[in-house]
Scaffold this motif. Structure first.
Motif, PDB file in Angstrom:
ATOM      1  N   ARG A   1       0.852  -1.190   0.000  1.00 40.40           N
ATOM      2  CA  ARG A   1       0.000   0.000   0.000  1.00 40.40           C
ATOM      3  C   ARG A   1       0.888   1.239   0.000  1.00 40.40           C
ATOM      4  NH1 ARG A   1      -4.185  -0.680   4.914  1.00 40.40           N
ATOM      5  NH2 ARG A   1      -5.381   0.883   3.726  1.00 40.40           N
ATOM      6  N   ASP A   2       0.524   2.217  -0.773  1.00 36.29           N
ATOM      7  CA  ASP A   2       1.319   3.445  -0.870  1.00 36.29           C
ATOM      8  C   ASP A   2       0.892   4.398   0.239  1.00 36.29           C
ATOM      9  OD1 ASP A   2       2.710   5.717  -1.505  1.00 36.29           O
ATOM     10  OD2 ASP A   2       2.075   5.799  -3.606  1.00 36.29           O
ATOM     11  N   ALA A   3       1.674   4.429   1.326  1.00 35.50           N
ATOM     12  CA  ALA A   3       1.312   5.237   2.489  1.00 35.50           C
ATOM     13  C   ALA A   3       1.309   6.730   2.196  1.00 35.50           C
ATOM     14  CB  ALA A   3       2.264   4.929   3.646  1.00 35.50           C
ATOM     15  N   ARG A   4       1.922   7.146   1.094  1.00 38.22           N
ATOM     16  CA  ARG A   4       1.895   8.569   0.731  1.00 38.22           C
ATOM     17  C   ARG A   4       0.493   9.023   0.381  1.00 38.22           C
ATOM     18  NH1 ARG A   4       6.366   8.259  -3.909  1.00 38.22           N
ATOM     19  NH2 ARG A   4       4.973   6.498  -4.358  1.00 38.22           N
ATOM     20  N   THR A   5      -0.394   8.075   0.080  1.00 35.48           N
ATOM     21  CA  THR A   5      -1.767   8.419  -0.307  1.00 35.48           C
ATOM     22  C   THR A   5      -2.725   8.424   0.875  1.00 35.48           C
ATOM     23  OG1 THR A   5      -2.423   6.115  -0.776  1.00 35.48           O
ATOM     24  CG2 THR A   5      -1.345   7.346  -2.556  1.00 35.48           C
ATOM     25  N   TYR A   6      -2.214   8.183   2.080  1.00 28.37           N
ATOM     26  CA  TYR A   6      -3.107   8.125   3.240  1.00 28.37           C
ATOM     27  C   TYR A   6      -3.895   9.432   3.380  1.00 28.37           C
ATOM     28  CZ  TYR A   6      -4.865   7.603   7.966  1.00 28.37           C
ATOM     29  OH  TYR A   6      -5.702   7.521   9.048  1.00 28.37           O
ATOM     30  N   ALA A   7      -5.215   9.309   3.530  1.00 31.52           N
ATOM     31  CA  ALA A   7      -6.077  10.496   3.590  1.00 31.52           C
ATOM     32  C   ALA A   7      -6.984  10.479   4.810  1.00 31.52           C
ATOM     33  CB  ALA A   7      -6.915  10.588   2.319  1.00 31.52           C
ATOM     34  N   GLY A   8      -6.503   9.858   5.911  1.00 26.72           N
ATOM     35  CA  GLY A   8      -7.261   9.861   7.143  1.00 26.72           C
ATOM     36  C   GLY A   8      -8.277   8.735   7.205  1.00 26.72           C
ATOM     37  N   PRO A   9      -9.122   8.772   8.230  1.00 26.39           N
ATOM     38  CA  PRO A   9      -9.274   9.828   9.248  1.00 26.39           C
ATOM     39  C   PRO A   9      -8.586   9.521  10.573  1.00 26.39           C
ATOM     40  CG  PRO A   9     -11.162   8.384   9.348  1.00 26.39           C
ATOM     41  CD  PRO A   9     -10.235   7.802   8.294  1.00 26.39           C
ATOM     42  N   HIS A  10      -7.815   8.437  10.657  1.00 24.27           N
ATOM     43  CA  HIS A  10      -7.270   7.992  11.939  1.00 24.27           C
ATOM     44  C   HIS A  10      -5.937   8.674  12.251  1.00 24.27           C
ATOM     45  CE1 HIS A  10     -10.366   5.025  11.540  1.00 24.27           C
ATOM     46  NE2 HIS A  10      -9.778   4.443  10.508  1.00 24.27           N
ATOM     47  N   PRO A  11      -5.603   8.787  13.538  1.00 25.71           N
ATOM     48  CA  PRO A  11      -4.256   9.254  13.890  1.00 25.71           C
ATOM     49  C   PRO A  11      -3.217   8.256  13.400  1.00 25.71           C
ATOM     50  CG  PRO A  11      -5.392   8.414  15.833  1.00 25.71           C
ATOM     51  CD  PRO A  11      -6.414   8.474  14.735  1.00 25.71           C
ATOM     52  N   VAL A  12      -1.967   8.698  13.346  1.00 22.06           N
ATOM     53  CA  VAL A  12      -0.949   7.992  12.578  1.00 22.06           C
ATOM     54  C   VAL A  12       0.284   7.643  13.414  1.00 22.06           C
ATOM     55  CG1 VAL A  12       0.760   8.390  10.749  1.00 22.06           C
ATOM     56  CG2 VAL A  12      -1.638   8.999  10.378  1.00 22.06           C
ATOM     57  N   ILE A  13       0.825   6.451  13.165  1.00 20.21           N
ATOM     58  CA  ILE A  13       2.217   6.132  13.500  1.00 20.21           C
ATOM     59  C   ILE A  13       2.927   5.947  12.165  1.00 20.21           C
ATOM     60  CG2 ILE A  13       3.818   4.455  14.498  1.00 20.21           C
ATOM     61  CD1 ILE A  13       1.607   3.643  16.429  1.00 20.21           C
ATOM     62  N   ALA A  14       3.998   6.672  11.937  1.00 19.90           N
ATOM     63  CA  ALA A  14       4.692   6.599  10.646  1.00 19.90           C
ATOM     64  C   ALA A  14       6.147   6.203  10.837  1.00 19.90           C
ATOM     65  CB  ALA A  14       4.596   7.933   9.911  1.00 19.90           C
ATOM     66  N   HIS A  15       6.566   5.206  10.070  1.00 19.67           N
ATOM     67  CA  HIS A  15       7.964   4.767  10.039  1.00 19.67           C
ATOM     68  C   HIS A  15       8.490   4.957   8.615  1.00 19.67           C
ATOM     69  CE1 HIS A  15       7.792   2.673  13.995  1.00 19.67           C
ATOM     70  NE2 HIS A  15       6.549   2.377  13.650  1.00 19.67           N
ATOM     71  N   PRO A  16       8.600   6.207   8.126  1.00 14.50           N
ATOM     72  CA  PRO A  16       9.013   6.418   6.735  1.00 14.50           C
ATOM     73  C   PRO A  16      10.432   5.914   6.477  1.00 14.50           C
ATOM     74  CG  PRO A  16       9.045   8.484   7.941  1.00 14.50           C
ATOM     75  CD  PRO A  16       8.383   7.486   8.840  1.00 14.50           C
ATOM     76  N   PRO A  17      10.739   5.501   5.252  1.00 12.62           N
ATOM     77  CA  PRO A  17      12.078   4.992   4.929  1.00 12.62           C
ATOM     78  C   PRO A  17      13.161   5.994   5.320  1.00 12.62           C
ATOM     79  CG  PRO A  17      10.572   4.666   3.092  1.00 12.62           C
ATOM     80  CD  PRO A  17       9.845   5.516   4.076  1.00 12.62           C
ATOM     81  N   CYS A  18      14.253   5.464   5.850  1.00 13.80           N
ATOM     82  CA  CYS A  18      15.299   6.348   6.378  1.00 13.80           C
ATOM     83  C   CYS A  18      16.610   6.287   5.607  1.00 13.80           C
ATOM     84  CB  CYS A  18      15.567   6.005   7.844  1.00 13.80           C
ATOM     85  SG  CYS A  18      16.130   4.297   8.112  1.00 13.80           S
ATOM     86  N   GLU A  19      16.711   5.404   4.614  1.00  9.62           N
ATOM     87  CA  GLU A  19      17.998   5.186   3.952  1.00  9.62           C
ATOM     88  C   GLU A  19      18.623   6.455   3.398  1.00  9.62           C
ATOM     89  OE1 GLU A  19      15.295   3.455   3.470  1.00  9.62           O
ATOM     90  OE2 GLU A  19      15.744   1.325   3.793  1.00  9.62           O
ATOM     91  N   ARG A  20      17.825   7.342   2.839  1.00  7.81           N
ATOM     92  CA  ARG A  20      18.358   8.543   2.199  1.00  7.81           C
ATOM     93  C   ARG A  20      18.489   9.722   3.166  1.00  7.81           C
ATOM     94  NH1 ARG A  20      18.948   4.958  -0.746  1.00  7.81           N
ATOM     95  NH2 ARG A  20      20.924   5.258   0.351  1.00  7.81           N
ATOM     96  N   TRP A  21      18.231   9.469   4.461  1.00  4.28           N
ATOM     97  CA  TRP A  21      18.312  10.540   5.444  1.00  4.28           C
ATOM     98  C   TRP A  21      19.409  10.314   6.477  1.00  4.28           C
ATOM     99  CZ3 TRP A  21      15.977  14.778   4.200  1.00  4.28           C
ATOM    100  CH2 TRP A  21      14.778  14.751   3.478  1.00  4.28           C
ATOM    101  N   GLY A  22      20.009   9.140   6.504  1.00  2.00           N
ATOM    102  CA  GLY A  22      20.968   8.806   7.534  1.00  2.00           C
ATOM    103  C   GLY A  22      22.407   9.117   7.178  1.00  2.00           C
ATOM    104  N   ARG A  23      23.317   8.536   7.928  1.00  2.00           N
ATOM    105  CA  ARG A  23      24.748   8.793   7.764  1.00  2.00           C
ATOM    106  C   ARG A  23      25.229   8.415   6.369  1.00  2.00           C
ATOM    107  NH1 ARG A  23      29.412   5.939  11.540  1.00  2.00           N
ATOM    108  NH2 ARG A  23      31.233   6.958  10.593  1.00  2.00           N
ATOM    109  N   TYR A  24      24.689   7.326   5.833  1.00  2.00           N
ATOM    110  CA  TYR A  24      25.107   6.858   4.516  1.00  2.00           C
ATOM    111  C   TYR A  24      24.015   7.115   3.471  1.00  2.00           C
ATOM    112  CZ  TYR A  24      28.854   4.613   7.109  1.00  2.00           C
ATOM    113  OH  TYR A  24      29.943   4.388   7.911  1.00  2.00           O
ATOM    114  N   TRP A  25      23.437   8.309   3.512  1.00  4.17           N
ATOM    115  CA  TRP A  25      22.387   8.667   2.563  1.00  4.17           C
ATOM    116  C   TRP A  25      22.879   8.564   1.123  1.00  4.17           C
ATOM    117  CZ3 TRP A  25      23.904  12.506  -0.649  1.00  4.17           C
ATOM    118  CH2 TRP A  25      24.882  13.391  -0.192  1.00  4.17           C
TER     119      TRP A  25
END
Length: 222
Positions: free
Chosen positions: A30-54
């Motif tokens: 499922r493409d979580a970028r399309t989430y449109a509610g209505p529930h509150p969220v816990i998000a674990h977005p991909p981190c590979e391009r944000w870390g030390r070895y981005w």
């Protein structure tokens, strides 16, 4: 009283959120970028391009652009700000500076993250059962400061791989860390896994979100 449903975004399809009562899990199918509610969220977005070895492997640097995650973090941030909830990312994530979020102190405690009513903190998942220290930054929005839990702050203690200590000594074991010696076909899954006690804390944060967080005023303290 019925349990409030939470949407868990960017999670493993067969991970700790799968099949959990009161959780709408958004796995890789499922493409979580399309989430449109209505529930509150816990998000674990991909981190590979944000870390030390981005940029990629140290052996093949500059393969990637910093922050090039297909808009996943931006979408997660928008969802948490709109519906309330919490984002989990590795400590020192470059996403914080990219999205003008204030970095939390490593000593712990919830601090103001932005002027949109967001809060942030530094916590180690080693306190909650992860085999490594797994230093983590959280961003919570749509939640009153008084409703945010006091976590187990500070260092969860040094974790050294026994095999490296025996073969190479303390200094190399310290440099490589325990996760470098996790092997097998499920090594990536093991490294990324969220311990159940920590998952439950994230669920409690999301479920404490205001009914209409987007309309809530930003405050520096409650």
């Amino acid at each position: 009283m019925s349990m409030r449903t939470v949407a868990a975004l960017y999670v493993q399809s067969d991970g700790c959120y799968a099949g959990l009562a009161g959780v709408d899990a958004w796995g890789i199918e499922r493409d979580a970028r399309t989430y449109a509610g209505p529930h509150p969220v816990i998000a674990h977005p991909p981190c590979e391009r944000w870390g030390r070895y981005w940029h990629g492997s140290p052996r093949k640097p500059h393969q990637y652009q910093k922050g090039d995650d297909g808009g996943c973090f931006a979408a997660a941030l928008a969802s948490v700000r709109r519906w309330g909830g919490v984002i989990e990312h590795p400590a020192y994530s470059n996403a914080w500076s990219a999205f003008d979020l204030l970095a939390p102190p490593s000593s712990g405690g919830w601090v103001v993250a932005d002027w949109d009513g967001g809060w942030t903190c530094h916590v180690e998942q080693g306190h909650y059962g992860h085999m490594a220290r797994k230093a983590t930054w959280l961003y919570a929005a749509g939640v009153h400061l008084s409703d945010l839990p006091s976590l187990r702050w500070g260092s969860s203690g040094q974790r050294l791989p026994a095999v490296a200590l025996e073969r190479y000594g303390y200094e190399k074991a310290r440099r490589t860390g325990v996760m470098a010696y996790v092997g097998g076909k499920d090594k990536s899954k093991i490294r990324a896994a969220t311990p159940i006690p920590f998952r439950d804390l994230l669920l409690s944060i999301a479920r404490s979100a205001l009914t209409s967080p987007a309309a809530a005023p930003a405050t520096a303290a409650e």
